[in-house]
Design a protein around this motif. Structure first.
Motif, PDB file in Angstrom:
ATOM      1  N   ALA A  95       0.851  -1.194   0.000  1.00 22.17           N
ATOM      2  CA  ALA A  95       0.000   0.000   0.000  1.00 22.17           C
ATOM      3  C   ALA A  95       0.882   1.236   0.000  1.00 22.17           C
ATOM      4  O   ALA A  95       1.941   1.250   0.634  1.00 22.17           O
ATOM      5  N   ALA A  96       0.441   2.266  -0.714  1.00 20.43           N
ATOM      6  CA  ALA A  96       1.262   3.470  -0.850  1.00 20.43           C
ATOM      7  C   ALA A  96       0.388   4.697  -1.006  1.00 20.43           C
ATOM      8  O   ALA A  96      -0.762   4.612  -1.444  1.00 20.43           O
ATOM      9  N   GLN A  97       0.955   5.823  -0.641  1.00 17.53           N
ATOM     10  CA  GLN A  97       0.361   7.119  -0.936  1.00 17.53           C
ATOM     11  C   GLN A  97       1.090   7.720  -2.130  1.00 17.53           C
ATOM     12  O   GLN A  97       2.318   7.797  -2.133  1.00 17.53           O
ATOM     13  N   ILE A  98       0.335   8.109  -3.119  1.00 13.85           N
ATOM     14  CA  ILE A  98       0.877   8.725  -4.329  1.00 13.85           C
ATOM     15  C   ILE A  98       0.618  10.226  -4.253  1.00 13.85           C
ATOM     16  O   ILE A  98      -0.504  10.654  -3.981  1.00 13.85           O
ATOM     17  N   ARG A  99       1.646  11.003  -4.478  1.00 12.51           N
ATOM     18  CA  ARG A  99       1.498  12.450  -4.503  1.00 12.51           C
ATOM     19  C   ARG A  99       2.122  12.979  -5.801  1.00 12.51           C
ATOM     20  O   ARG A  99       3.273  12.673  -6.114  1.00 12.51           O
ATOM     21  N   ASP A 100       1.312  13.755  -6.547  1.00 13.46           N
ATOM     22  CA  ASP A 100       1.755  14.300  -7.827  1.00 13.46           C
ATOM     23  C   ASP A 100       2.233  13.185  -8.756  1.00 13.46           C
ATOM     24  O   ASP A 100       3.188  13.360  -9.508  1.00 13.46           O
ATOM     25  N   GLY A 101       1.582  12.044  -8.684  1.00 13.95           N
ATOM     26  CA  GLY A 101       1.915  10.920  -9.546  1.00 13.95           C
ATOM     27  C   GLY A 101       3.188  10.197  -9.181  1.00 13.95           C
ATOM     28  O   GLY A 101       3.651   9.334  -9.934  1.00 13.95           O
ATOM     29  N   ARG A 102       3.756  10.512  -8.012  1.00 16.54           N
ATOM     30  CA  ARG A 102       5.029   9.926  -7.602  1.00 16.54           C
ATOM     31  C   ARG A 102       4.885   9.174  -6.285  1.00 16.54           C
ATOM     32  O   ARG A 102       3.965   9.429  -5.508  1.00 16.54           O
TER      33      ARG A 102
ATOM     34  N   LEU B 210      -2.198   4.483 -12.514  1.00 17.89           N
ATOM     35  CA  LEU B 210      -2.044   5.900 -12.190  1.00 17.89           C
ATOM     36  C   LEU B 210      -2.560   6.783 -13.324  1.00 17.89           C
ATOM     37  O   LEU B 210      -3.155   7.833 -13.079  1.00 17.89           O
ATOM     38  N   ALA B 211      -2.338   6.352 -14.559  1.00 16.67           N
ATOM     39  CA  ALA B 211      -2.806   7.146 -15.703  1.00 16.67           C
ATOM     40  C   ALA B 211      -4.326   7.206 -15.747  1.00 16.67           C
ATOM     41  O   ALA B 211      -4.900   8.192 -16.241  1.00 16.67           O
ATOM     42  N   ALA B 212      -5.003   6.185 -15.238  1.00 22.11           N
ATOM     43  CA  ALA B 212      -6.461   6.145 -15.260  1.00 22.11           C
ATOM     44  C   ALA B 212      -7.097   6.805 -14.043  1.00 22.11           C
ATOM     45  O   ALA B 212      -8.315   6.998 -14.015  1.00 22.11           O
ATOM     46  N   ALA B 213      -6.291   7.144 -13.052  1.00 17.31           N
ATOM     47  CA  ALA B 213      -6.822   7.735 -11.824  1.00 17.31           C
ATOM     48  C   ALA B 213      -7.305   9.161 -12.088  1.00 17.31           C
ATOM     49  O   ALA B 213      -6.766   9.869 -12.938  1.00 17.31           O
ATOM     50  N   PRO B 214      -8.323   9.612 -11.340  1.00 21.53           N
ATOM     51  CA  PRO B 214      -8.880  10.949 -11.576  1.00 21.53           C
ATOM     52  C   PRO B 214      -8.038  12.094 -11.019  1.00 21.53           C
ATOM     53  O   PRO B 214      -8.329  13.248 -11.290  1.00 21.53           O
ATOM     54  N   ALA B 215      -7.016  11.774 -10.219  1.00 26.78           N
ATOM     55  CA  ALA B 215      -6.197  12.815  -9.608  1.00 26.78           C
ATOM     56  C   ALA B 215      -4.775  12.306  -9.451  1.00 26.78           C
ATOM     57  O   ALA B 215      -4.517  11.101  -9.491  1.00 26.78           O
TER      58      ALA B 215
ATOM     59  N   GLU C 184      -0.235 -25.223  -9.684  1.00 23.52           N
ATOM     60  CA  GLU C 184       0.520 -24.090 -10.197  1.00 23.52           C
ATOM     61  C   GLU C 184      -0.353 -23.288 -11.161  1.00 23.52           C
ATOM     62  O   GLU C 184      -1.118 -23.868 -11.941  1.00 23.52           O
ATOM     63  N   ALA C 185      -0.246 -21.993 -11.104  1.00 21.59           N
ATOM     64  CA  ALA C 185      -1.045 -21.142 -11.989  1.00 21.59           C
ATOM     65  C   ALA C 185      -0.340 -19.808 -12.171  1.00 21.59           C
ATOM     66  O   ALA C 185       0.707 -19.542 -11.579  1.00 21.59           O
ATOM     67  N   ASP C 186      -0.928 -18.969 -13.001  1.00 23.68           N
ATOM     68  CA  ASP C 186      -0.361 -17.649 -13.235  1.00 23.68           C
ATOM     69  C   ASP C 186      -0.614 -16.742 -12.025  1.00 23.68           C
ATOM     70  O   ASP C 186      -1.521 -16.992 -11.219  1.00 23.68           O
ATOM     71  N   LEU C 187       0.179 -15.679 -11.943  1.00 26.56           N
ATOM     72  CA  LEU C 187      -0.031 -14.669 -10.911  1.00 26.56           C
ATOM     73  C   LEU C 187      -0.794 -13.493 -11.502  1.00 26.56           C
ATOM     74  O   LEU C 187      -0.559 -13.099 -12.647  1.00 26.56           O
ATOM     75  N   ALA C 188      -1.700 -12.946 -10.718  1.00 28.80           N
ATOM     76  CA  ALA C 188      -2.489 -11.793 -11.125  1.00 28.80           C
ATOM     77  C   ALA C 188      -2.154 -10.614 -10.232  1.00 28.80           C
ATOM     78  O   ALA C 188      -1.889 -10.785  -9.038  1.00 28.80           O
ATOM     79  N   LEU C 189      -2.172  -9.421 -10.811  1.00 28.30           N
ATOM     80  CA  LEU C 189      -1.891  -8.204 -10.046  1.00 28.30           C
ATOM     81  C   LEU C 189      -3.092  -7.275 -10.127  1.00 28.30           C
ATOM     82  O   LEU C 189      -3.457  -6.798 -11.209  1.00 28.30           O
ATOM     83  N   LEU C 190      -3.714  -7.050  -8.989  1.00 31.77           N
ATOM     84  CA  LEU C 190      -4.843  -6.131  -8.883  1.00 31.77           C
ATOM     85  C   LEU C 190      -4.341  -4.815  -8.307  1.00 31.77           C
ATOM     86  O   LEU C 190      -3.803  -4.789  -7.200  1.00 31.77           O
ATOM     87  N   VAL C 191      -4.506  -3.721  -9.034  1.00 37.90           N
ATOM     88  CA  VAL C 191      -4.086  -2.396  -8.569  1.00 37.90           C
ATOM     89  C   VAL C 191      -5.338  -1.560  -8.352  1.00 37.90           C
ATOM     90  O   VAL C 191      -6.127  -1.362  -9.283  1.00 37.90           O
ATOM     91  N   ARG C 192      -5.487  -1.076  -7.148  1.00 41.41           N
ATOM     92  CA  ARG C 192      -6.686  -0.306  -6.777  1.00 41.41           C
ATOM     93  C   ARG C 192      -6.266   1.076  -6.313  1.00 41.41           C
ATOM     94  O   ARG C 192      -5.350   1.221  -5.501  1.00 41.41           O
TER      95      ARG C 192
END
Length: 269
Positions: A34-41, A77-82, A102-110
């Motif tokens: 988990a992270a806080q993004i500020r100014d896209g960084r 990040l490009a799809a985020a509203p801010a 065994e299976a593939d790995l999935a990445l969910l970004v929220r």
């Protein structure tokens, strides 16, 4: 996905559908950062990437390539509203739970609205609890919310954990940190090494601020000069009481934690 929602989810680099999310609704075998993004960084990008890599290797025996993870973070990040927002990136297996297949790995970004956490000062209940695989930031931990609510019912703001040896380790969704008047003191116990903790530790070194690791028990609290909690929201929220022990305000300590965090240069994923 509801376009009016402040939260946006991407699965493997594309907008997540209801069908995508349904198998994950009750998934408990996954890990995240988990992270806080500020100014896209983001601060401590290397720590987030290493957390995802090492946890995937331990839980699934392999990890997504770093360039894939970074690309999917950029897509979200490009799809985020801010440009200021909260972000979680969760890795799971497409095989689901209760199987050794065994299976593939999935990445969910929220992504969602930004947060800075509570202002404090906080009062923490001291409770006996040890998380399973404490060094991994994994999902499905019912105890953390249960113990938080139990602490609130008892008049506290949150809960701090004591391990089987009676040492403070961490709090529900926080790392604990103490102050002896001269140096920052990190609890000696099995804990999740938070990304904010990692940022603060390396920047304290660069700033020349003393720090050490020590076993801290309830009996040690009266001799300390301050305490705080930190997580991805903030590098420091003051704690004024743990259990029945009052702790002094330590503005210099809190300022030092925040100064160390802001000394970390934010980067683009």
């Amino acid at each position: 996905m509801n376009e009016d929602s402040p939260h946006i989810a991407h699965l493997d680099g594309r907008p997540a559908t209801t069908d995508d999310l349904a198998p994950l609704a009750f998934s408990g075998h996954a890990h995240f950062t988990a992270a806080q993004i500020r100014d896209g960084r983001i601060r401590g990008l290397d720590l987030h990437l290493e957390r995802l890599r090492s946890a995937s290797v331990e839980l699934f025996g392999r990890a997504l390539p770093e360039d894939v993870v970074r690309a999917r973070l950029r897509t979200a990040l490009a799809a985020a509203p801010a440009a200021d927002l909260s972000l979680t990136a969760t890795v799971s297996s497409t095989a689901g739970e209760f199987t050794a297949t065994e299976a593939d790995l999935a990445l969910l970004v929220r992504t969602g609205p930004p947060s800075t956490g509570p202002g404090g000062p906080l009062a923490l209940a001291a409770v006996e609890h040890e998380r399973f695989l404490p060094h991994i930031k994994h999902v499905g931990e019912v105890a953390k919310t249960h113990l938080l609510r139990q602490a609130a019912a008892d008049g506290f703001d949150d809960a701090a954990f004591l391990d089987r040896e009676g040492r403070f380790s961490e709090a529900t969704i926080w790392n604990l940190v103490f102050w002896d008047g001269e140096a920052v003191v990190w609890p000696e116990a099995r804990v999740l090494t938070g990304t904010t903790l990692g940022i603060v530790r390396r920047q304290l070194d660069r700033l020349g601020v003393g720090q050490r690791t020590a076993a801290i028990t309830p009996d040690d609290l009266p001799a300390l000069a301050g305490a705080a909690v930190m997580n991805s929201w903030t590098p420091g929220v003051p704690v004024h009481r743990i259990g029945t022990t009052e702790l002094p305000a330590a503005p210099r300590f809190l300022e030092t934690l925040h100064r160390a965090y802001t000394a970390e240069p934010p980067t683009v994923p």
